[in-house]
Every structure is written in C-alpha cells, then in structure tokens.
Design an enzyme around this catalytic site. Structure first.
Site, short mmCIF file in Angstrom:
data_model
loop_
_atom_site.label_atom_id
_atom_site.label_comp_id
_atom_site.label_asym_id
_atom_site.label_seq_id
_atom_site.Cartn_x
_atom_site.Cartn_y
_atom_site.Cartn_z
N GLU A 58 -65.11 45.17 40.31
CA GLU A 58 -65.20 44.65 41.82
C GLU A 58 -65.34 43.23 41.85
OE1 GLU A 58 -66.22 48.73 44.35
OE2 GLU A 58 -67.61 47.00 44.25
N CYS A 59 -64.68 42.37 42.70
CA CYS A 59 -64.75 40.94 43.01
C CYS A 59 -64.92 40.09 41.77
CB CYS A 59 -65.86 41.01 44.07
SG CYS A 59 -65.64 39.34 44.98
N ALA A 60 -66.20 40.07 41.65
CA ALA A 60 -66.78 39.07 40.38
C ALA A 60 -66.22 39.62 39.24
CB ALA A 60 -68.32 39.09 40.20
N GLY B 112 -60.51 44.91 41.48
CA GLY B 112 -59.99 44.28 42.82
C GLY B 112 -61.05 43.37 43.41
N LEU C 169 -63.49 41.46 38.61
CA LEU C 169 -62.00 41.05 38.45
C LEU C 169 -62.04 39.58 38.01
CD1 LEU C 169 -59.04 41.23 39.08
CD2 LEU C 169 -59.72 40.51 41.60
#
Length: 463
Positions: free
Chosen positions: A341-343, A435, A345
């Site tokens: 998630e986020c970082a 994502g 990705l």
C-alpha cells in the site's frame, strides 16, 4: 465473559477542537501520558484514517494506538473496535480529527459529515472536551462554546481546555467567558512552543523516525498537561455506553500449519493499522517484522506486506540494501503473495526518484508537489491474493508521490479521483497486489484470510 455478567464499556473522553491546529494532538497525547503516570490504564484512539498520531499515542499510553473511522470500517464496527482496543483499560482517550463536526460530506446526501469526531463521540456515548486555541480572543470564546454546545444535540460538551493562554489576566477573562457560556474549564495551558514536534509534507514526523526525541516530546506533553489540566475532573466526566461485544479478529478458521508473513517496519514503513497483524495471526500466519533499510527477509517468508510510510525520505538507504531488494524480487517471481500500500507500491517499482528499488513492477516513482488526499469508493479490477474482481471497498489516499507505469498492467483498483475523473490505481501481477489506496483490515477480514491461504498454497508449491 462470565454468564450473566453485564457488558460494560470503559469510560471515555473525546478530545476535539473547533479546527485543525488548535492543539488536539498535544493535549490528547499529553492527557494519555499524564493519566498513565497517575496510575490509570489508558486506551488510546484516533478518529479517522491517520497513521502518525497513533504512534505518539502508543508511546504515551504504553498500548497500541488505534483508529476509529466509520468511513473505512462502517458504523457497525466502531463500538466493537472500541471495546477491543479498550479491553482492561480504566479510561479511553479519543483524539478527534479536524474540527469537531468535520468529516466526509456526500454531494448526493446532505447532512452530518460521515466519520466526524462528533459522530464517533455519539456512537460511543462519550463526552467531548473541546480544546480551544485562545490566542487572539477573550470573551468571544463564550459565543464559540455556545455554538459548539448547541449545534448538535447528540454531542455532549463536557468541558473546555484552554490552550496557548498568554497570561494570568488572559486566563481570568477566558474563564469568565466560559462560565458565561456554561461550559466548565478543565484546564488552561500556557503557550509552550518548545513542545512543537517536527513536521513534513504529510504531517508530523512519525514517532519511530523521531526516536528518543519522540519519547522526550511525549514526556513533555504529559508533564504540561499534568500541571495545567485537572485530571480528576477529566476522569469524572468520562463515560461511554457501548453495548456491542468486542471485535474479534478470528472470523475464519486459521490455515493448517501456519505460514510466515514478513511485515515491513522501521522508519520507512510505519503506516499500518494495529488490527492488521491481529487479523493475519488469527488467519494462521506468523507475522515477523523486518526493516527494509537494513534487514534481509525473515527466514521461511511465504508472503510479504509492505505498508505505507515515507520511503521518499530514505531512498538511498532502501536502495543500498540490495540483498533484501533481490529477495523481494525473487519472492514475487515465484508467485508468493505480496500486499503493498502506498509506500509499498513505490518500493516495488523500478526506481524512486532515480534510486533503484525492487523492480517487481515496471515503472518509476517520483516525489511531487501535489498532495493526493481523500476517501475513495473503489472496486477491484483484477483477481489477486487479496481480492476478487468486483470486490468493493472504501479506502483512503494520502501521498505526494506519483507512479508512472511502463508497459501494460492490470490495475489493482478503479475509483473516481479528484474532479470526478476515473483513476486506475496500482497494479496486480501474479501474486502482487499493490496500490496507493489504504484499506482497513478489520473491514475486510475475508481479504486477509484469502491472502494467508494464498501464502500457504504458494509455500506448498515452492516445496
């Protein structure tokens, strides 16, 4: 629970404010620490999707900081999650988000903001203590308090803590105004600029990054609150009326034999909800933390979780650990489940601001000047170890980086972004689901159980 024993939720107070920047985090964190120092077992909570404040709450209380977010988990889970997080506590302290009545506004269903501090306080049956930044005002605070006390009858304003008071005379005038408004003063805190915690583009520097200085800052907050807030008066107004049983992470039978799930941690990967590890363990996983800045993958890793955080602050160090980058790439190549998630990705793509990363997904990540922030109603675009095509979730975006994928990809999520345009977020590739969208695992235990089952299957195939 013994048969016939009454279900009683611990007393709670909700620390709110008229607006962001009023000092909620300082007061809430300090209150947690001061109550703990006074011998009380304190359960810490944060309204909304914030990952940073709970880190400081955890330092202050000695218990995991947890979130209460009706938007991410649904209204029905707020009571159970509160009961779970406050088990054996003497008192719960809930820090609000933004202003008391601020939250997610629906353009199609006007009404109270969903996920607001006021809504969560009403769900808990807990009183609100309003933190008011007193700079630049005196008797006008009476009108402000009158408005906040009467705007919504489901909210009980039990008192005010005056913050950043300039002098003894200022304090005297403010107290007269509060008496005029009929709101008790529970504390009056003078200006204390030395308590400022370093911040950056997404808020405060995380407690993990701040290291020993974070502990010192929390101690200073607790000392300040202990000197200037009536702790007995706060405890006296605390209450809650949650009748729901505690949330239970074990909603599925655990996988036979168990598997090792590696969880990225350390300074670069701190954005993870406390319940995530609990749901993984309940599903049969052994969760082992590791720091991608310095560590290799744990032995016998069958699956990998890469939470959010601040990898853009640690690009050279992440890149320098080429051992773990190669291990992660090999893990993904053999089809093991990877949830990012986020970082996470930005760590999986080829490079981040020119620094080589894991190269699991073809693309490049860059730091930008644009803050992407907000709740999203998303649908899963492709099958993955977490979700099936068509699964719907409510998630939250919170980042200043952007990923440019190269070549064809299967997106992980699709949702309406800012301005209503359609966004294809992240990528699904073999066992990888990555994502920008943050979701709360307590709202999606089926996805976590599916992830652990996929890890067990991949582990058997590997041999």
């Amino acid at each position: 629970m013994e048969e016939g024993r009454e279900v009683v939720s611990p007393p709670a107070v909700v620390i709110a404010a008229p607006a962001s920047g009023s000092g909620k985090t300082t007061v809430a964190t300090g209150l947690m620490g001061a109550l703990r120092a006074a011998g009380r077992r304190v359960a810490p909570f944060k309204v909304g999707p914030d990952f940073i404040d709970p880190g400081y709450h955890g330092l202050a209380s000695g218990r995991p900081g947890r979130n209460l977010d009706p938007v991410l988990v649904g209204d029905s889970l707020i009571g159970p999650l509160f009961r779970h997080g406050s088990d054996d506590a003497d008192i719960a302290v809930v820090e609000g988000v933004m202003g008391l009545f601020d939250g997610r506004i629906s353009p199609t269903a006007p009404g109270p903001a969903h996920g607001s501090t006021a809504q969560v306080a009403a769900m808990l049956g807990a009183p609100v203590i309003l933190v008011v930044d007193a700079r630049g005002q005196s008797h006008s605070i009476a009108a402000l308090l009158h408005g906040f006390a009467t705007f919504d009858q489901s909210v009980r304003l039990a008192g005010v803590i005056l913050n950043r008071v300039g002098s003894a005379r200022h304090d005297e005038v403010l107290r007269q105004a509060c008496e005029h408004a009929g709101v008790p003063v529970l504390g009056s805190i003078p200006r204390a600029d030395e308590l400022t915690v370093p911040s950056r583009h997404l808020g405060l520097v995380t407690a993990v990054e701040h290291g020993n200085l974070a502990g010192a800052a929390v101690d200073a907050m607790a000392g300040l609150v202990a000197r200037h807030v009536d702790l007995d008066a706060v405890a006296a107004v605390a209450a809650s009326s949650v009748a729901a049983p505690p949330w239970d992470a074990a909603v599925h039978e655990p996988v036979a034999g168990g598997v090792t799930v590696a969880m990225a941690a350390g300074k670069a990967f701190t954005f993870n909800y406390a319940e995530h590890v609990e749901v993984l363990r309940a599903a049969g996983a052994t969760v082992v933390d590791f720091d991608p800045l310095t560590d290799p993958l744990p032995k016998a890793t069958a699956a990998l979780v890469l939470p959010g955080g601040f990898p853009e602050q640690f690009g050279p160090q992440l890149s320098a650990n080429d051992i773990v980058r190669s291990q992660i790439r090999a893990l993904a190549v053999r089809g093991a489940p990877v949830h990012a998630e986020c970082a996470g990705l930005t760590y999986l793509v080829d490079d981040l601001d020119g620094q080589p990363m894991c190269g699991v997904l073809a693309g490049t990540a860059t730091f930008t000047d644009t803050l992407t922030l907000g709740y999203r109603d998303a649908v899963a675009v492709g099958d993955s170890p977490l979700h099936r095509v068509g699964d719907r979730v409510v998630g939250h975006e919170f980042h200043r980086t952007a990923v440019q994928f190269t070549g064809d990809r299967q997106p992980a999520w699709r949702f309406a972004g800012r301005g209503g345009h359609i966004v294809d977020d992240g990528a699904v590739r073999a066992g990888v689901h990555a994502g920008y969208l943050h979701t709360h695992p307590a709202a999606h235990p089926d996805a976590v159980a599916r992830f652990v089952s996929a890890a067990a299957a991949a582990s058997r195939l590997a041999g």
